[in-house]
Write a protein that holds these residues in place. Structure first.
Motif, PDB file in Angstrom:
ATOM      1  N   ALA A 110       0.835  -1.211   0.000  1.00  0.00           N
ATOM      2  CA  ALA A 110       0.000   0.000   0.000  1.00  0.00           C
ATOM      3  C   ALA A 110       0.868   1.259   0.000  1.00  0.00           C
ATOM      4  O   ALA A 110       0.562   2.228  -0.701  1.00  0.00           O
ATOM      5  CB  ALA A 110      -0.945   0.000   1.198  1.00  0.00           C
ATOM      6  N   ARG A 111       1.957   1.232   0.771  1.00  0.00           N
ATOM      7  CA  ARG A 111       2.871   2.385   0.779  1.00  0.00           C
ATOM      8  C   ARG A 111       3.487   2.584  -0.604  1.00  0.00           C
ATOM      9  O   ARG A 111       3.562   3.709  -1.105  1.00  0.00           O
ATOM     10  CB  ARG A 111       3.971   2.219   1.836  1.00  0.00           C
ATOM     11  CG  ARG A 111       3.471   2.295   3.269  1.00  0.00           C
ATOM     12  CD  ARG A 111       4.592   2.420   4.290  1.00  0.00           C
ATOM     13  NE  ARG A 111       5.667   1.460   4.137  1.00  0.00           N
ATOM     14  CZ  ARG A 111       5.694   0.253   4.694  1.00  0.00           C
ATOM     15  NH1 ARG A 111       4.682  -0.156   5.443  1.00  0.00           N
ATOM     16  NH2 ARG A 111       6.722  -0.547   4.515  1.00  0.00           N
ATOM     17  N   LYS A 112       3.894   1.494  -1.226  1.00  0.00           N
ATOM     18  CA  LYS A 112       4.513   1.559  -2.554  1.00  0.00           C
ATOM     19  C   LYS A 112       3.528   2.107  -3.593  1.00  0.00           C
ATOM     20  O   LYS A 112       3.879   2.970  -4.407  1.00  0.00           O
ATOM     21  CB  LYS A 112       5.003   0.177  -2.973  1.00  0.00           C
ATOM     22  CG  LYS A 112       5.693   0.146  -4.316  1.00  0.00           C
ATOM     23  CD  LYS A 112       6.200  -1.244  -4.653  1.00  0.00           C
ATOM     24  CE  LYS A 112       6.875  -1.250  -6.009  1.00  0.00           C
ATOM     25  NZ  LYS A 112       7.433  -2.560  -6.335  1.00  0.00           N
ATOM     26  N   ILE A 113       2.291   1.640  -3.559  1.00  0.00           N
ATOM     27  CA  ILE A 113       1.267   2.105  -4.506  1.00  0.00           C
ATOM     28  C   ILE A 113       1.031   3.600  -4.323  1.00  0.00           C
ATOM     29  O   ILE A 113       0.956   4.346  -5.296  1.00  0.00           O
ATOM     30  CB  ILE A 113      -0.040   1.295  -4.343  1.00  0.00           C
ATOM     31  CG1 ILE A 113       0.165  -0.132  -4.852  1.00  0.00           C
ATOM     32  CG2 ILE A 113      -1.198   1.971  -5.087  1.00  0.00           C
ATOM     33  CD1 ILE A 113      -0.965  -1.087  -4.509  1.00  0.00           C
ATOM     34  N   LEU A 114       0.932   4.030  -3.077  1.00  0.00           N
ATOM     35  CA  LEU A 114       0.702   5.457  -2.814  1.00  0.00           C
ATOM     36  C   LEU A 114       1.883   6.290  -3.306  1.00  0.00           C
ATOM     37  O   LEU A 114       1.701   7.305  -3.991  1.00  0.00           O
ATOM     38  CB  LEU A 114       0.474   5.689  -1.322  1.00  0.00           C
ATOM     39  CG  LEU A 114      -0.011   7.090  -0.964  1.00  0.00           C
ATOM     40  CD1 LEU A 114      -0.893   7.037   0.265  1.00  0.00           C
ATOM     41  CD2 LEU A 114       1.110   8.062  -0.765  1.00  0.00           C
ATOM     42  N   ILE A 115       3.086   5.882  -2.984  1.00  0.00           N
ATOM     43  CA  ILE A 115       4.276   6.633  -3.398  1.00  0.00           C
ATOM     44  C   ILE A 115       4.362   6.696  -4.920  1.00  0.00           C
ATOM     45  O   ILE A 115       4.698   7.739  -5.484  1.00  0.00           O
ATOM     46  CB  ILE A 115       5.545   6.032  -2.757  1.00  0.00           C
ATOM     47  CG1 ILE A 115       5.531   6.318  -1.244  1.00  0.00           C
ATOM     48  CG2 ILE A 115       6.809   6.575  -3.423  1.00  0.00           C
ATOM     49  CD1 ILE A 115       6.538   5.524  -0.440  1.00  0.00           C
ATOM     50  N   ASN A 116       4.025   5.604  -5.591  1.00  0.00           N
ATOM     51  CA  ASN A 116       4.045   5.589  -7.060  1.00  0.00           C
ATOM     52  C   ASN A 116       2.952   6.469  -7.665  1.00  0.00           C
ATOM     53  O   ASN A 116       3.063   6.870  -8.824  1.00  0.00           O
ATOM     54  CB  ASN A 116       3.930   4.164  -7.589  1.00  0.00           C
ATOM     55  CG  ASN A 116       5.203   3.369  -7.391  1.00  0.00           C
ATOM     56  OD1 ASN A 116       6.290   3.925  -7.267  1.00  0.00           O
ATOM     57  ND2 ASN A 116       5.074   2.051  -7.332  1.00  0.00           N
ATOM     58  N   ALA A 117       1.913   6.777  -6.891  1.00  0.00           N
ATOM     59  CA  ALA A 117       0.834   7.637  -7.391  1.00  0.00           C
ATOM     60  C   ALA A 117       1.150   9.123  -7.230  1.00  0.00           C
ATOM     61  O   ALA A 117       0.452   9.964  -7.792  1.00  0.00           O
ATOM     62  CB  ALA A 117      -0.475   7.307  -6.654  1.00  0.00           C
ATOM     63  N   LEU A 118       2.194   9.435  -6.485  1.00  0.00           N
ATOM     64  CA  LEU A 118       2.562  10.840  -6.288  1.00  0.00           C
ATOM     65  C   LEU A 118       3.074  11.441  -7.592  1.00  0.00           C
ATOM     66  O   LEU A 118       3.706  10.748  -8.389  1.00  0.00           O
ATOM     67  CB  LEU A 118       3.659  10.957  -5.218  1.00  0.00           C
ATOM     68  CG  LEU A 118       3.298  10.494  -3.812  1.00  0.00           C
ATOM     69  CD1 LEU A 118       4.523  10.525  -2.918  1.00  0.00           C
ATOM     70  CD2 LEU A 118       2.176  11.331  -3.228  1.00  0.00           C
ATOM     71  N   PRO A 119       2.833  12.729  -7.806  1.00  0.00           N
ATOM     72  CA  PRO A 119       3.362  13.369  -9.010  1.00  0.00           C
ATOM     73  C   PRO A 119       4.890  13.260  -9.032  1.00  0.00           C
ATOM     74  O   PRO A 119       5.545  13.563  -8.029  1.00  0.00           O
ATOM     75  CB  PRO A 119       2.927  14.832  -8.866  1.00  0.00           C
ATOM     76  CG  PRO A 119       1.805  14.827  -7.887  1.00  0.00           C
ATOM     77  CD  PRO A 119       2.058  13.661  -6.976  1.00  0.00           C
ATOM     78  N   PRO A 120       5.469  12.811 -10.147  1.00  0.00           N
ATOM     79  CA  PRO A 120       6.922  12.594 -10.196  1.00  0.00           C
ATOM     80  C   PRO A 120       7.744  13.874 -10.029  1.00  0.00           C
ATOM     81  O   PRO A 120       8.883  13.816  -9.600  1.00  0.00           O
ATOM     82  CB  PRO A 120       7.154  11.964 -11.571  1.00  0.00           C
ATOM     83  CG  PRO A 120       5.928  12.242 -12.351  1.00  0.00           C
ATOM     84  CD  PRO A 120       4.806  12.434 -11.380  1.00  0.00           C
ATOM     85  N   ASP A 121       7.139  15.021 -10.316  1.00  0.00           N
ATOM     86  CA  ASP A 121       7.876  16.278 -10.199  1.00  0.00           C
ATOM     87  C   ASP A 121       7.585  17.015  -8.883  1.00  0.00           C
ATOM     88  O   ASP A 121       8.003  18.154  -8.698  1.00  0.00           O
ATOM     89  CB  ASP A 121       7.574  17.195 -11.382  1.00  0.00           C
ATOM     90  CG  ASP A 121       6.102  17.572 -11.470  1.00  0.00           C
ATOM     91  OD1 ASP A 121       5.252  16.872 -10.880  1.00  0.00           O
ATOM     92  OD2 ASP A 121       5.793  18.576 -12.144  1.00  0.00           O
ATOM     93  N   TRP A 122       6.877  16.376  -7.967  1.00  0.00           N
ATOM     94  CA  TRP A 122       6.565  16.988  -6.680  1.00  0.00           C
ATOM     95  C   TRP A 122       7.810  16.930  -5.803  1.00  0.00           C
ATOM     96  O   TRP A 122       8.361  15.857  -5.562  1.00  0.00           O
ATOM     97  CB  TRP A 122       5.399  16.249  -6.031  1.00  0.00           C
ATOM     98  CG  TRP A 122       4.748  16.965  -4.887  1.00  0.00           C
ATOM     99  CD1 TRP A 122       4.766  18.298  -4.631  1.00  0.00           C
ATOM    100  CD2 TRP A 122       3.984  16.378  -3.835  1.00  0.00           C
ATOM    101  NE1 TRP A 122       4.051  18.587  -3.495  1.00  0.00           N
ATOM    102  CE2 TRP A 122       3.552  17.413  -2.989  1.00  0.00           C
ATOM    103  CE3 TRP A 122       3.606  15.064  -3.539  1.00  0.00           C
ATOM    104  CZ2 TRP A 122       2.776  17.192  -1.854  1.00  0.00           C
ATOM    105  CZ3 TRP A 122       2.827  14.846  -2.418  1.00  0.00           C
ATOM    106  CH2 TRP A 122       2.414  15.894  -1.590  1.00  0.00           C
ATOM    107  N   ASP A 123       8.262  18.071  -5.307  1.00  0.00           N
ATOM    108  CA  ASP A 123       9.488  18.164  -4.524  1.00  0.00           C
ATOM    109  C   ASP A 123       9.214  17.771  -3.073  1.00  0.00           C
ATOM    110  O   ASP A 123       8.881  18.617  -2.241  1.00  0.00           O
ATOM    111  CB  ASP A 123      10.046  19.587  -4.618  1.00  0.00           C
ATOM    112  CG  ASP A 123      11.440  19.701  -4.011  1.00  0.00           C
ATOM    113  OD1 ASP A 123      12.096  18.657  -3.806  1.00  0.00           O
ATOM    114  OD2 ASP A 123      11.861  20.843  -3.736  1.00  0.00           O
ATOM    115  N   VAL A 124       9.340  16.480  -2.798  1.00  0.00           N
ATOM    116  CA  VAL A 124       9.074  15.959  -1.461  1.00  0.00           C
ATOM    117  C   VAL A 124      10.209  15.046  -1.004  1.00  0.00           C
ATOM    118  O   VAL A 124      10.895  14.431  -1.813  1.00  0.00           O
ATOM    119  CB  VAL A 124       7.737  15.183  -1.383  1.00  0.00           C
ATOM    120  CG1 VAL A 124       6.554  16.097  -1.552  1.00  0.00           C
ATOM    121  CG2 VAL A 124       7.691  14.051  -2.387  1.00  0.00           C
ATOM    122  N   GLU A 125      10.381  15.000   0.298  1.00  0.00           N
ATOM    123  CA  GLU A 125      11.289  14.048   0.916  1.00  0.00           C
ATOM    124  C   GLU A 125      10.409  13.049   1.655  1.00  0.00           C
ATOM    125  O   GLU A 125       9.735  13.398   2.627  1.00  0.00           O
ATOM    126  CB  GLU A 125      12.228  14.762   1.882  1.00  0.00           C
ATOM    127  CG  GLU A 125      13.236  13.839   2.524  1.00  0.00           C
ATOM    128  CD  GLU A 125      14.220  14.613   3.399  1.00  0.00           C
ATOM    129  OE1 GLU A 125      14.324  14.262   4.588  1.00  0.00           O
ATOM    130  OE2 GLU A 125      14.848  15.553   2.881  1.00  0.00           O
TER     131      GLU A 125
END
Length: 122
Positions: A14-29
């Motif tokens: 579930a964590r992996k699916i959520l992280i993969n759904a994040l915008p690739p250009d979103w500047d997050v740590e």
């Protein structure tokens, strides 16, 4: 400076699916936690300006995390990510301070509009 993002779910998938759904250009740590106890510890360490929080977890569930954050007056933007989409669960999570609620499994079509609505992503 990247935004500190904490993904809290006892399921690695579930964590992996959520992280993969994040915008690739979103500047997050991104930091991950497997339960509410870890989530609160990481929050206190400064790892969570934004928290994606599952409700059903061992040790300390999402409702307990929300209640603790509220009790301590802590400032974090919480998006609940859960398969439990019953009206009661959604209302309870929002009453405890969750800003938004996204149903699992997460996909970008559901996630990005929420991020934009709250000014977290342009």
């Amino acid at each position: 400076m990247p935004l500190s993002l904490l993904v809290v779910d006892d399921s690695a998938l579930a964590r992996k699916i959520l992280i993969n759904a994040l915008p690739p250009d979103w500047d997050v740590e991104i930091t991950q936690a497997t339960n509410g106890v870890e989530a609160l510890r990481l929050y206190h360490e400064g790892k969570a300006s934004v928290m994606f929080l599952d409700l059903t977890m061992p040790e300390m569930d999402g409702f307990q995390v929300l209640a603790q954050l509220r009790q301590e007056g802590l400032d974090v933007f919480v998006v609940v990510v859960s398969a439990d989409v019953q009206a009661g669960a959604i209302e309870r999570a929002k009453a405890l301070g969750a800003m938004a609620f996204i149903q699992k499994p997460v996909n970008p079509a559901k996630l990005v509009p929420v991020l934009k609505e709250y000014g977290l992503y342009e």
